[in-house]
Design a protein around this motif. Sequence first.
Motif, PDB file in Angstrom:
ATOM      1  N   PHE A 708      17.306  74.680  77.311  1.00 21.09           N
ATOM      2  CA  PHE A 708      18.136  74.580  78.555  1.00 21.09           C
ATOM      3  C   PHE A 708      19.239  73.695  78.256  1.00 21.09           C
ATOM      4  O   PHE A 708      20.193  73.350  79.177  1.00 21.09           O
ATOM      5  CB  PHE A 708      17.436  74.196  79.713  1.00 21.09           C
ATOM      6  N   ASP A 709      19.606  73.053  76.909  1.00 21.77           N
ATOM      7  CA  ASP A 709      20.559  72.034  76.817  1.00 21.77           C
ATOM      8  C   ASP A 709      21.764  72.753  76.455  1.00 21.77           C
ATOM      9  O   ASP A 709      21.726  74.060  76.140  1.00 21.77           O
ATOM     10  CB  ASP A 709      20.217  71.157  75.442  1.00 21.77           C
ATOM     11  N   GLU A 710      22.887  72.081  76.593  1.00 23.01           N
ATOM     12  CA  GLU A 710      24.140  72.742  76.483  1.00 23.01           C
ATOM     13  C   GLU A 710      24.326  73.276  74.865  1.00 23.01           C
ATOM     14  O   GLU A 710      23.830  72.565  74.085  1.00 23.01           O
ATOM     15  CB  GLU A 710      25.464  71.899  76.654  1.00 23.01           C
ATOM     16  N   LEU A 738      20.647  72.497  91.394  1.00 18.60           N
ATOM     17  CA  LEU A 738      21.616  71.949  92.869  1.00 18.60           C
ATOM     18  C   LEU A 738      20.998  72.706  94.116  1.00 18.60           C
ATOM     19  O   LEU A 738      21.200  71.887  95.077  1.00 18.60           O
ATOM     20  CB  LEU A 738      23.030  72.493  92.529  1.00 18.60           C
ATOM     21  N   HIS A 739      20.297  73.729  93.835  1.00 12.28           N
ATOM     22  CA  HIS A 739      19.571  74.145  94.827  1.00 12.28           C
ATOM     23  C   HIS A 739      18.289  73.563  95.272  1.00 12.28           C
ATOM     24  O   HIS A 739      17.480  73.858  96.353  1.00 12.28           O
ATOM     25  CB  HIS A 739      19.467  75.534  94.661  1.00 12.28           C
ATOM     26  N   GLY A 740      17.850  72.586  94.406  1.00  8.50           N
ATOM     27  CA  GLY A 740      16.585  71.892  94.726  1.00  8.50           C
ATOM     28  C   GLY A 740      15.521  72.539  94.176  1.00  8.50           C
ATOM     29  O   GLY A 740      14.282  72.262  94.210  1.00  8.50           O
ATOM     30  N   GLY A 741      15.701  73.519  93.136  1.00 14.33           N
ATOM     31  CA  GLY A 741      14.674  74.253  92.450  1.00 14.33           C
ATOM     32  C   GLY A 741      14.472  73.922  91.003  1.00 14.33           C
ATOM     33  O   GLY A 741      15.084  72.831  90.555  1.00 14.33           O
ATOM     34  N   ARG A 742      13.704  74.539  90.478  1.00 17.09           N
ATOM     35  CA  ARG A 742      13.680  74.256  88.849  1.00 17.09           C
ATOM     36  C   ARG A 742      13.369  75.722  88.148  1.00 17.09           C
ATOM     37  O   ARG A 742      12.915  76.476  88.707  1.00 17.09           O
ATOM     38  CB  ARG A 742      12.505  73.268  88.481  1.00 17.09           C
ATOM     39  N   ILE A 743      13.718  75.669  86.834  1.00 14.61           N
ATOM     40  CA  ILE A 743      13.297  76.745  85.948  1.00 14.61           C
ATOM     41  C   ILE A 743      12.662  76.476  84.910  1.00 14.61           C
ATOM     42  O   ILE A 743      12.964  75.407  84.158  1.00 14.61           O
ATOM     43  CB  ILE A 743      14.694  77.232  85.652  1.00 14.61           C
ATOM     44  N   ASP A 744      11.908  77.431  84.566  1.00 12.16           N
ATOM     45  CA  ASP A 744      11.156  76.961  83.307  1.00 12.16           C
ATOM     46  C   ASP A 744      10.752  78.358  82.584  1.00 12.16           C
ATOM     47  O   ASP A 744      11.091  79.224  82.977  1.00 12.16           O
ATOM     48  CB  ASP A 744       9.659  76.305  83.507  1.00 12.16           C
ATOM     49  N   VAL A 745      10.195  78.088  81.273  1.00 12.27           N
ATOM     50  CA  VAL A 745       9.889  79.232  80.336  1.00 12.27           C
ATOM     51  C   VAL A 745       8.500  79.168  79.663  1.00 12.27           C
ATOM     52  O   VAL A 745       8.012  78.115  79.564  1.00 12.27           O
ATOM     53  CB  VAL A 745      11.010  79.121  79.178  1.00 12.27           C
ATOM     54  N   GLU A 746       7.902  80.140  79.621  1.00 16.33           N
ATOM     55  CA  GLU A 746       6.701  80.434  78.964  1.00 16.33           C
ATOM     56  C   GLU A 746       6.768  81.497  78.120  1.00 16.33           C
ATOM     57  O   GLU A 746       7.197  82.874  78.285  1.00 16.33           O
ATOM     58  CB  GLU A 746       5.737  80.941  80.278  1.00 16.33           C
ATOM     59  N   GLY A 750       6.887  86.219  69.295  1.00 17.01           N
ATOM     60  CA  GLY A 750       6.402  87.467  68.981  1.00 17.01           C
ATOM     61  C   GLY A 750       5.692  88.187  70.241  1.00 17.01           C
ATOM     62  O   GLY A 750       5.375  89.268  70.474  1.00 17.01           O
ATOM     63  N   ARG A 751       5.720  87.322  71.438  1.00 20.69           N
ATOM     64  CA  ARG A 751       4.996  87.972  72.535  1.00 20.69           C
ATOM     65  C   ARG A 751       5.849  87.979  73.760  1.00 20.69           C
ATOM     66  O   ARG A 751       5.543  87.926  74.743  1.00 20.69           O
ATOM     67  CB  ARG A 751       3.920  86.995  72.838  1.00 20.69           C
ATOM     68  N   GLY A 752       7.103  87.961  73.370  1.00 22.50           N
ATOM     69  CA  GLY A 752       7.928  87.944  74.586  1.00 22.50           C
ATOM     70  C   GLY A 752       8.159  86.656  75.216  1.00 22.50           C
ATOM     71  O   GLY A 752       7.496  85.707  74.870  1.00 22.50           O
ATOM     72  N   ALA A 753       8.916  86.561  76.322  1.00 21.72           N
ATOM     73  CA  ALA A 753       8.967  85.385  76.934  1.00 21.72           C
ATOM     74  C   ALA A 753       9.237  85.651  78.626  1.00 21.72           C
ATOM     75  O   ALA A 753       9.584  86.581  78.847  1.00 21.72           O
ATOM     76  CB  ALA A 753      10.552  84.850  76.659  1.00 21.72           C
ATOM     77  N   VAL A 754       8.758  84.780  79.140  1.00 18.04           N
ATOM     78  CA  VAL A 754       8.782  84.811  80.900  1.00 18.04           C
ATOM     79  C   VAL A 754       9.743  83.398  81.359  1.00 18.04           C
ATOM     80  O   VAL A 754       9.229  82.420  80.958  1.00 18.04           O
ATOM     81  CB  VAL A 754       7.406  84.817  81.449  1.00 18.04           C
ATOM     82  N   PHE A 755      10.792  83.858  81.651  1.00 18.10           N
ATOM     83  CA  PHE A 755      11.614  82.718  82.405  1.00 18.10           C
ATOM     84  C   PHE A 755      11.343  82.959  84.061  1.00 18.10           C
ATOM     85  O   PHE A 755      11.200  83.834  84.733  1.00 18.10           O
ATOM     86  CB  PHE A 755      13.061  82.842  82.402  1.00 18.10           C
ATOM     87  N   ARG A 756      10.857  81.660  84.710  1.00 22.69           N
ATOM     88  CA  ARG A 756      10.667  81.495  86.182  1.00 22.69           C
ATOM     89  C   ARG A 756      11.578  80.710  86.707  1.00 22.69           C
ATOM     90  O   ARG A 756      11.769  79.365  86.413  1.00 22.69           O
ATOM     91  CB  ARG A 756       9.125  80.992  86.263  1.00 22.69           C
TER      92      ARG A 756
END
Lengths: 770, 123
Positions: A708-710, A738-746, A750-756
């Motif tokens: 998530f870093d630049e 900015l919307h007051g939310g957050r974003i994370d990744v799991e 080799g098993r894909g990724a889930v961004f929430r």
Amino acid sequence: MSLRARLSARFPDRLPWHRSLFRKYVLTLVSLVALVLSINAGVETWILYRETVRSVARAQGEYAQEAERSVEAALGEIERQVSWVTRASAVTLQQHRDDYELLLQQAPGVLTLAFIDASGRVQVRSGRPGGAAAGEPLPTRPGFAKPVFRDGRSLAALVVSHAWPEQAVTVAEVGLEPLADALPAATPGSGSYAYLVDTDGRVLGRTAASPVAVGAEVARAEAAGAEAGGFGRSPDGRAVLRTLRPVAALPAGIVVEQPLPEALAPIRELLLRLAWLFAFGLVVAICASLVLARRMVVPIRALHAGAEHLAANRFDHRIAIRTGDEFEALADSFNRMADELSGSYGRLEVEIEKRTRDLARSVSELRALEETGRAIVGSLDLDAVTAAIAARASALTGARTILVYLRDEAGGVDGLAAAQGVPDAARAAVAELALAAMPGSDAATRGPLAIPDLSEAAWFPGRAAMREAGLSSGLALPLSDAEGALGLVLVLRAEPGPPASPDVMQSFAHQAALAIRNARLFQEVDAKNRELAAADRHKTHFFANMSHELRTPLNAVLGYSELLVDGLYGPLSDKALDALERIQINGRHLLSLINDVLDFTKIEAGSLTLSMQDYSMPAMIEQVVAAAASLAHAKNLALTTEVAEGLPVGQGDERRLTQVLMNLVGNAIKFTESGEVRVAAKAAGGWFTVSVTDTGPGIAAADQGRIFDEFQQIDSSSTRKQGGTGLGLSIARKLVLLHGGRIDVESEPGRGAVFRVHLPVRASEERQAA
Amino acid sequence: MTKRILIVEDTEDNRRILRDLLTVAGYDLLEATDGGSGVALALKERPDLVLMDIQLPVLDGYEATRRLKADPATRHIPVVAVTSYALSGDEGKALDAGCDGYVAKPFSPRKILALVREILQDA
């Protein structure tokens, strides 16, 4: 007025009477005397009582003995008369009868006579009227029988023996009147009396004082036993001391009685005497104890009063006791103590007064200092600070003439920063003094320069000019801190002497130095901030300008390409069309790079504002998926959605949120070679959760924090392979924030990724600001 | 009657793209390369539509639009901003100045054409 009240009035005291020492003294002494007198009286009374009772018993006993003799004498006289009929010469019954008649004539006291032979038969019987009736059983034992009463007379059978015939007796019934007066008149002790009583309780004789008459019957058979000096009751019921003595010749006894009051008269007299003695002793004891107690208590009270005066800080009081004993010595000690206390108290008062004055001065100085601190530290503007230093120095010292010099750090030049009340005539001299006092490079060792009296400062050439201007004393306070000299405060006063305590002035100098240092630091920081802000503005402007300048030629590239593809300039070969398509793709990619850089710049500069409006999450997802469908299709990836039913209407910047989802979906497609990309959305507790799941290579745990870093992609090779600025995720994260939310990744490699993306359903301006 | 479109644009390439696109589409074109002459030309020729760049010499697109919208003679002419100012808020600024539409550069000629036809109701 009671004794207590009188005593209280006589000896006024704070202590109540019942607790006073005086009372204790008096009570103790009087009790002691009373106790001794009481014991003495008791013992004496007891002894006298024993003595009295014994002597009464003895006297009564002697009398009873004498009385018995008298009674026996009387009885003997009667017996002698009757014994005449037993003369030996009379042998016949007739002779006996004649003798009896003769005796009856001569002895009026004899009532009947009977002759009884040895066989117990009555042979002769003579008598006068009133005698015992014939046929009555007659006693045969010689001597007087038990008296009987008949017709008011006391009688007794008297048996006398005849010499012959043997065992014959004459039984005579005789009156016992002679006994009536047989008791000696002289009974022992006043009020005493005696009487003779038979075993039936009939009184046979009495003395004149006796309360019982002859013939009276008393309740008891007193004659039965002997008693000496015992207590009892007289026949008329009075308490008596009495003696009983049985008479040998007659079944009767003598009773001697003396009423108790008379018997115990000596004791009563003794008691009366003792009572007088007791009363006298008590009076003497009370008087003696009053005198004694007073002699004890009066000095003690005087000491007490003296001590009270001492306790109340009245040291001028002296205790006057002239008893010449320990009390006087104690009083003298007290007086000496009062002298010493008076002296030390006086010294103490002087000392306290001085201390109080000092303290008040310190307090006022501290308050002034504290106000100074507030005033000069309260500002960060250097001009305001120096002005405040001058004003507070004036307030603190009372001086009208104050000058504040500042050392220019760069050039080491001293400049006048603030001045007040400087007489024109003294300007040159003041500047000269400032120059002399200005701290040098070794500022730490340079202390204040005090000139308590200018007239004595011979070393200072400008003193004459200053004195002419009305200045008499001066104080130069160097302002410096650990980093070096900052300046100088010059305090010039019309009055000679030090302006305030050196400590206070030193503290003042420290505060002033601190304030100047702070103001200078603030100036530096402020200037740096301004530069930074300007640089920031330049950067933003530069990026915006560059964006504009980049877009303009890009517009030509993309525009011509499209016109060419659309055949506006005539038909083209397939190869040319293919090349044009590559131009368009690269042109659009360049555009997205420019947009990313621009967004990032705006976010960094804090100038990106969200335009809040209602949006539909399902519609947004549909739009994103539609836009990305061709990309997915091109890579043979399945692009699916899983949107929960009945999602609430969201609030936020729809364009930016779309950008976020687009970025996530685009990334997922970009990094996934096969399988699917799934977009899911649900809502719970006021929050949307939008997840983008892919079946790509996944992200190592170590990289998950960095992505998530630049300017970060997983590695540079992927950057090369996949293209992109590496700003997309960073921008997405910032937009969500900015919307007051957050974003994370799991993800796992080799098993894909889930961004929430966790997003408040109703994002607000406040949240954006936060 | 053939509709006339005024292009106010200082970049030759962009002007040409629009010219090629819209001429082929059957419109008459008027062209100005700065805001001042754009306004003057609009007052004089009364075009049916103005495609207005924003960053222009002499008078920028905002001001030119404001003037057109202030003049009763030209107030009715639709003005579409076609600009490289594509940052957020730029659209708002354009609309505030009186523009009736907004297209960010780089634009797609197809989309511009569609928009122009929609506005001029020439579908």
